[in-house]
Scaffold this motif. Structure first.
Motif, mmCIF file in Angstrom:
data_model
loop_
_atom_site.group_PDB
_atom_site.id
_atom_site.type_symbol
_atom_site.label_atom_id
_atom_site.label_comp_id
_atom_site.label_asym_id
_atom_site.label_seq_id
_atom_site.Cartn_x
_atom_site.Cartn_y
_atom_site.Cartn_z
ATOM 1 N N ASP A 171 0.807 -1.216 0.000
ATOM 2 C CA ASP A 171 0.000 0.000 0.000
ATOM 3 C C ASP A 171 0.843 1.270 0.000
ATOM 4 O O ASP A 171 0.303 2.385 0.008
ATOM 5 N N GLY A 193 -2.890 -2.938 -3.744
ATOM 6 C CA GLY A 193 -2.785 -2.368 -2.414
ATOM 7 C C GLY A 193 -2.949 -0.856 -2.378
ATOM 8 O O GLY A 193 -3.638 -0.311 -1.509
ATOM 9 N N ALA A 194 -2.330 -0.158 -3.309
ATOM 10 C CA ALA A 194 -2.331 1.298 -3.283
ATOM 11 C C ALA A 194 -3.517 1.915 -4.017
ATOM 12 O O ALA A 194 -3.843 3.087 -3.800
#
Length: 317
Positions: A171, A193-194
């Motif tokens: 992330d 994730g990001a």
């Protein structure tokens, strides 16, 4: 017991990331809330990221070494059996904590959720006398983000070796990944994730670390490539799979092996990413994890017939 490497050179040495995947095919993701859900036969495969990158690189003709810990257990034996005869020079150490495992829930469209049992304690270390002989004969090192591998960076730097890593669904915030992100020359990760911050995460890796390229895979959405001279990430279209998509397990690892194959051949990053996309698409048409990696002849034939990746699209800021 420590195995003493011979004198053969390696194109790639993969460190860490072996394990066994228990694949459960479920009717939908998320799994329905029920006491019991009928599923097809549950199957175990030698899997995880290091195994996939090592098998993918060897299938593409790269001289590949693989160093890791496994358990003296049935899962460790399964990994040894899978790697035997593949061209991967597997040199494991026995961990008293057993072999890493995952339970992967796979939907009919190939999407998956992985329940990961890393099991290595934080004080696990690989002895330098085990890994240094292999590193001294390597052109390139690929580190999985298992905790013990971070302690190899100083020796890798002292040897002047290029290193890559895969941050998976980082992330951009979790501290465990940062050393890998900022001390590697090629950094792979997924967009999962990001999310919409992936562009900013890629730029931070390039700005704060030593990477010459950051590559974010996006599944059916292709991938994004950010090099040192790029103002924003370039979109790399997904390759059309050569058959029905049945399982996305290992597609990211296949992408990494295809990219590294191109990179070690001296190709520019855009072409490396296109070859990674081809290898990743190929992985999605085979059931299980790392069961049928793309070989060099098939990649060459396919790469010659595919249109080149475009560079117009960008990811969110």
């Amino acid at each position: 017991m420590t195995h003493q490497p011979g004198t053969e050179p390696y194109d790639v040495v993969v460190v860490g990331g072996s394990g066994v995947d228990t694949v459960v095919r479920v009717p939908t993701l998320p799994v329905p809330a029920a006491d019991s859900v009928p599923v097809p036969p549950v199957v175990e495969y030698a899997g995880h990221t290091g195994t996939g990158v090592a098998l993918g690189c060897a299938a593409l003709g790269l001289r590949t070494g693989f160093l890791d810990f496994i358990g003296d257990d049935p899962q460790g034996s399964l990994i040894r059996e899978r790697l035997a005869g593949t061209g991967v020079d597997f040199r494991p150490l026995i961990s008293p904590h057993g072999t890493r495992r995952s339970v992967n829930l796979v939907a009919p469209d190939g999407r998956r959720t992985s329940l990961h049992d890393a099991r290595d304690p934080l004080d696990l270390r690989m002895p330098p006398e085990h890994y240094l002989p292999a590193l001294r004969r390597a052109r390139h090192v690929h580190l999985s983000i298992t905790h013990f591998t971070r302690f190899l960076y100083d020796d890798i730097a002292a040897l002047g070796l290029p290193v890559s890593t895969d941050l998976h669904d980082w992330d951009g915030l979790t501290c465990h990944h940062k050393e890998f992100a900022f001390r590697s020359d090629l950094v792979f990760l997924s967009t999962a994730g990001a999310g919409e911050r992936i562009g900013a995460v890629m730029r931070e890796i390039l700005r704060e670390g030593r990477a010459s390229a950051v590559i974010a895979t996006a599944g059916a959405g292709g991938a994004y490539l950010l090099g040192a001279e790029d103002r924003s990430p370039r979109h790399v279209p997904a390759a059309v799979p050569p058959g029905p998509v049945v399982d996305s397990n290992g597609a990211g690892d296949a992408f990494t092996s295809g990219f590294l194959h191109g990179h070690l051949a001296g190709l520019e990053f855009g072409e490396c990413a296109r070859r990674g996309a081809l290898a990743g698409a190929h992985a999605c048409v085979a059931h299980g994890t790392h069961t049928a990696p793309l070989d060099a002849a098939a990649l060459a034939a396919w790469a010659g017939g595919e249109p080149r990746a475009g560079a117009a699209d960008t990811v969110p800021a």
